[in-house]
Motif scaffolding. Structure first.
Motif, mmCIF file in Angstrom:
data_model
loop_
_atom_site.group_PDB
_atom_site.id
_atom_site.type_symbol
_atom_site.label_atom_id
_atom_site.label_comp_id
_atom_site.label_asym_id
_atom_site.label_seq_id
_atom_site.Cartn_x
_atom_site.Cartn_y
_atom_site.Cartn_z
ATOM 1 N N ILE A 163 62.707 33.426 38.215
ATOM 2 C CA ILE A 163 63.395 32.249 38.754
ATOM 3 C C ILE A 163 62.339 31.300 39.304
ATOM 4 C CG2 ILE A 163 65.057 31.371 40.431
ATOM 5 C CD1 ILE A 163 66.425 34.080 40.397
ATOM 6 N N PHE A 164 62.376 30.067 38.856
ATOM 7 C CA PHE A 164 61.425 29.058 39.316
ATOM 8 C C PHE A 164 62.186 27.881 39.923
ATOM 9 C CE2 PHE A 164 59.344 24.969 38.395
ATOM 10 C CZ PHE A 164 58.195 25.114 39.160
ATOM 11 N N SER A 165 61.803 27.499 41.147
ATOM 12 C CA SER A 165 62.426 26.337 41.779
ATOM 13 C C SER A 165 61.492 25.792 42.853
ATOM 14 C CB SER A 165 63.786 26.695 42.379
ATOM 15 O OG SER A 165 64.485 25.519 42.761
ATOM 16 N N PHE A 192 64.909 23.854 38.374
ATOM 17 C CA PHE A 192 65.532 25.167 38.518
ATOM 18 C C PHE A 192 65.547 25.815 37.139
ATOM 19 C CE2 PHE A 192 68.647 28.467 39.097
ATOM 20 C CZ PHE A 192 68.449 28.866 40.416
ATOM 21 N N ILE A 193 64.708 26.829 36.975
ATOM 22 C CA ILE A 193 64.561 27.510 35.689
ATOM 23 C C ILE A 193 64.774 29.010 35.892
ATOM 24 C CG2 ILE A 193 63.003 28.025 33.766
ATOM 25 C CD1 ILE A 193 61.500 25.440 34.453
ATOM 26 N N VAL A 194 65.595 29.590 35.059
ATOM 27 C CA VAL A 194 65.786 31.040 35.040
ATOM 28 C C VAL A 194 65.425 31.521 33.646
ATOM 29 C CG1 VAL A 194 67.374 32.961 35.360
ATOM 30 C CG2 VAL A 194 67.628 30.890 36.745
ATOM 31 N N ALA A 195 64.538 32.498 33.568
ATOM 32 C CA ALA A 195 64.043 32.944 32.264
ATOM 33 C C ALA A 195 63.676 34.413 32.311
ATOM 34 C CB ALA A 195 62.822 32.108 31.857
ATOM 35 N N SER A 196 63.393 34.964 31.141
ATOM 36 C CA SER A 196 62.903 36.330 31.022
ATOM 37 C C SER A 196 62.081 36.417 29.745
ATOM 38 C CB SER A 196 64.054 37.337 30.982
ATOM 39 O OG SER A 196 63.560 38.648 30.757
ATOM 40 N N LEU A 197 61.037 37.234 29.783
ATOM 41 C CA LEU A 197 60.234 37.447 28.590
ATOM 42 C C LEU A 197 60.910 38.437 27.646
ATOM 43 C CD1 LEU A 197 56.673 37.638 30.212
ATOM 44 C CD2 LEU A 197 57.885 35.648 29.311
ATOM 45 N N GLY A 198 61.957 39.087 28.120
ATOM 46 C CA GLY A 198 62.715 40.027 27.303
ATOM 47 C C GLY A 198 64.106 39.515 27.004
ATOM 48 N N ASP A 199 64.945 40.404 26.474
ATOM 49 C CA ASP A 199 66.292 40.004 26.063
ATOM 50 C C ASP A 199 67.395 40.778 26.784
ATOM 51 O OD1 ASP A 199 65.389 38.166 24.061
ATOM 52 O OD2 ASP A 199 64.892 39.883 22.787
ATOM 53 N N CYS A 200 67.046 41.572 27.784
ATOM 54 C CA CYS A 200 68.052 42.471 28.368
ATOM 55 C C CYS A 200 69.024 41.773 29.309
ATOM 56 C CB CYS A 200 67.357 43.625 29.095
ATOM 57 S SG CYS A 200 66.464 43.134 30.587
ATOM 58 N N PHE A 201 68.756 40.519 29.684
ATOM 59 C CA PHE A 201 69.635 39.848 30.640
ATOM 60 C C PHE A 201 70.691 38.975 29.970
ATOM 61 C CE2 PHE A 201 65.735 40.624 33.091
ATOM 62 C CZ PHE A 201 66.264 41.279 34.185
ATOM 63 N N GLY A 202 70.616 38.839 28.665
ATOM 64 C CA GLY A 202 71.608 38.039 27.962
ATOM 65 C C GLY A 202 71.530 36.557 28.272
ATOM 66 N N ILE A 214 73.897 22.844 40.571
ATOM 67 C CA ILE A 214 73.230 23.991 41.177
ATOM 68 C C ILE A 214 72.643 23.559 42.517
ATOM 69 C CG2 ILE A 214 71.513 25.810 40.849
ATOM 70 C CD1 ILE A 214 73.835 25.712 38.785
ATOM 71 N N SER A 215 72.774 24.418 43.517
ATOM 72 C CA SER A 215 72.270 24.105 44.853
ATOM 73 C C SER A 215 71.406 25.258 45.360
ATOM 74 C CB SER A 215 73.446 23.881 45.816
ATOM 75 O OG SER A 215 72.989 23.696 47.143
ATOM 76 N N GLY A 216 70.578 24.956 46.345
ATOM 77 C CA GLY A 216 69.732 25.980 46.933
ATOM 78 C C GLY A 216 70.522 27.135 47.522
ATOM 79 N N VAL A 217 71.765 26.884 47.908
ATOM 80 C CA VAL A 217 72.589 27.951 48.489
ATOM 81 C C VAL A 217 72.992 28.991 47.443
ATOM 82 C CG1 VAL A 217 73.488 26.482 50.333
ATOM 83 C CG2 VAL A 217 74.724 26.619 48.154
ATOM 84 N N ASP A 218 72.742 28.690 46.153
ATOM 85 C CA ASP A 218 73.092 29.634 45.091
ATOM 86 C C ASP A 218 71.990 30.670 44.849
ATOM 87 O OD1 ASP A 218 75.504 28.250 44.575
ATOM 88 O OD2 ASP A 218 74.434 26.809 43.320
ATOM 89 N N LEU A 219 70.821 30.465 45.407
ATOM 90 C CA LEU A 219 69.712 31.376 45.154
ATOM 91 C C LEU A 219 69.998 32.794 45.651
ATOM 92 C CD1 LEU A 219 66.438 29.348 45.823
ATOM 93 C CD2 LEU A 219 66.926 30.745 43.817
ATOM 94 N N LEU A 220 70.383 32.905 46.912
ATOM 95 C CA LEU A 220 70.605 34.230 47.497
ATOM 96 C C LEU A 220 71.673 35.033 46.757
ATOM 97 C CD1 LEU A 220 70.102 36.386 49.636
ATOM 98 C CD2 LEU A 220 71.679 35.164 51.151
ATOM 99 N N PRO A 221 72.870 34.478 46.545
ATOM 100 C CA PRO A 221 73.883 35.274 45.831
ATOM 101 C C PRO A 221 73.467 35.621 44.407
ATOM 102 C CG PRO A 221 74.650 33.023 46.194
ATOM 103 C CD PRO A 221 73.420 33.180 47.002
ATOM 104 N N THR A 222 72.691 34.763 43.761
ATOM 105 C CA THR A 222 72.228 35.067 42.401
ATOM 106 C C THR A 222 71.279 36.259 42.406
ATOM 107 O OG1 THR A 222 72.442 32.743 41.709
ATOM 108 C CG2 THR A 222 71.009 34.157 40.382
ATOM 109 N N LEU A 240 74.769 32.620 39.919
ATOM 110 C CA LEU A 240 74.657 31.871 38.668
ATOM 111 C C LEU A 240 74.760 32.767 37.438
ATOM 112 C CD1 LEU A 240 71.672 29.681 39.834
ATOM 113 C CD2 LEU A 240 73.918 28.803 39.259
ATOM 114 N N ARG A 241 74.922 34.047 37.645
ATOM 115 C CA ARG A 241 74.873 34.989 36.526
ATOM 116 C C ARG A 241 75.842 34.641 35.404
ATOM 117 N NH1 ARG A 241 74.179 41.491 37.427
ATOM 118 N NH2 ARG A 241 73.556 42.016 35.289
ATOM 119 N N PRO A 242 77.119 34.323 35.692
ATOM 120 C CA PRO A 242 78.023 33.969 34.588
ATOM 121 C C PRO A 242 77.541 32.740 33.809
ATOM 122 C CG PRO A 242 79.258 34.411 36.601
ATOM 123 C CD PRO A 242 77.819 34.337 36.993
#
Length: 368
Positions: A163-165, A192-202, A214-222, A240-242
């Motif tokens: 997660i980059f922000s 705000f970037i969410v990424a993975s070098l793999g494929d397991c997170f869909g 998207i807001s900063g308040v979403d970081l913790l629950p994510t 943000l998972r869904p």
């Protein structure tokens, strides 16, 4: 922080808001050491807080006490290498009085010494400031590259979520502003970037989401969601998972922002609404309180993405203005307002309140 987490950085003093030239490299090396030696099968949470490009603030502070030679005149950098001034270099003279008192008036409440310095800048000096900011971005980009390359060489790469922000933006001469402390887009928007070098997170790879606020308040629950940890009660954000998996989610239709204690803003799909509260006598943050409404700004971000035309007084936009007010006040009804109790905070707000009230008296006299 030191009591809440195991810290990899073990310097003699905490990392401050400046010194990225040294501290960012130290942070990278600490993180690389962790990634290359981690042999525990338990999940981990690693947070790397880079300073840059925050050192642009130190560049600006250098102008407070001295006159720095023009770099183009000194041939340090050629004029052709400088970025152009932004399209919104000029600003709305009818912006909130809070913004003007905090950032533009003589004796500005925030960074008045820098304000006095940049008032004397030529267009080339403004452009050189932007050029410097891009150099700081390049520096932190290099550090992040080292981190990602190191992760790719480990067995952790396939199942590590990245997660980059950032905590705020940078005015970069827009509206003739520097740093943050405004409610303009350049200051409040962050990457705000969410990424993975793999494929397991869909995750949906190489996709850009333009639809969700998207807001900063979403970081913790994510983070809690992916860590399979319980999300604390009272958290206002959402995981943000869904969304990251491309699924439908019941999501907010606007973003809510606060700045400089009395400033508020709402951003919808099309409009940006900015307002200020008139200072009250106590130390409880205001809102919602229609009786203390100050100046307002309304921008159509579809036709005016650089916020150059204030529509708040235009008759055809009064219905949109009222709708944005209602959205803001409805959101504020959900917030828990706690009074400021620390004496230094109270002293600051008292001083700011007195200065603002004097400015309102002068502004009302000028309009009579």
């Amino acid at each position: 922080m030191r009591q809440s987490f195991h810290n990899l950085y073990t310097g003699q003093r905490d990392i401050g808001a400046g010194g990225g030239e040294y501290y960012d490299s130290a942070s990278t090396h600490a993180a690389l050491s962790f990634l290359s030696t981690y042999d525990n099968h338990n999940p981990f949470y690693l947070q790397v807080g880079y300073v840059n490009p925050h050192d642009i603030c130190e560049y600006l502070h250098n102008h407070e006490q001295k006159t720095i030679p023009d770099s183009v005149v000194q041939q340090t950098v050629g004029e052709s290498a400088l970025p152009p001034l932004p399209e919104n270099f000029e600003y709305d003279v009818g912006e909130t009085l809070l913004q003007q008192v905090c950032r533009r008036h003589g004796g500005a409440l925030i960074h008045d010494k820098i304000r006095r310095a940049v008032q004397r800048w030529s267009d080339l000096q403004w452009r050189f400031y932007i050029w410097n900011y891009y150099r700081y971005v390049e520096k932190v980009d290099y550090e992040i590259g080292l981190l990602l390359n190191a992760l790719a060489q480990t067995d952790l790469a396939e199942n590590t979520l990245i997660i980059f922000s950032s905590d705020h933006g940078e005015a970069c001469a827009s509206h003739q502003m520097f740093q943050k402390f405004t409610l303009y887009q350049e200051s409040i928007r962050v990457p705000f970037i969410v990424a993975s070098l793999g494929d397991c997170f869909g995750l949906q790879k190489s996709s850009f989401d333009h639809r969700h606020f998207i807001s900063g308040v979403d970081l913790l629950p994510t983070i809690c969601d992916y860590a399979e940890a319980k999300i604390p009660q009272g958290v206002q954000g959402h995981s943000l998972r869904p969304i990251l998996k491309g699924q439908k989610a019941d999501w907010r239709t606007f973003a809510f922002i606060e700045s400089n204690y009395w400033g508020r803003a709402i951003v919808t799909d099309q409009y940006k609404y900015v307002m200020e509260y008139l200072p009250a006598d106590d130390f409880v943050p205001l809102g919602p309180d229609p009786t203390r409404l100050g100046r307002e700004q309304l921008f159509d971000l579809v036709t005016d993405p650089f916020e150059t035309t204030n529509l708040s007084k235009e008759l055809p936009y009064q219905s949109e203005l009222k709708l944005c007010r209602k959205l803001l006040w409805t959101q504020e009804e959900k917030l828990n307002r706690h009074p400021l109790t620390h004496h230094r905070s109270q002293e600051t707000i008292s001083s700011w309140r007195n200065t603002l009230r004097q400015a309102w008296v002068q502004a009302n006299l000028a309009t009579k």
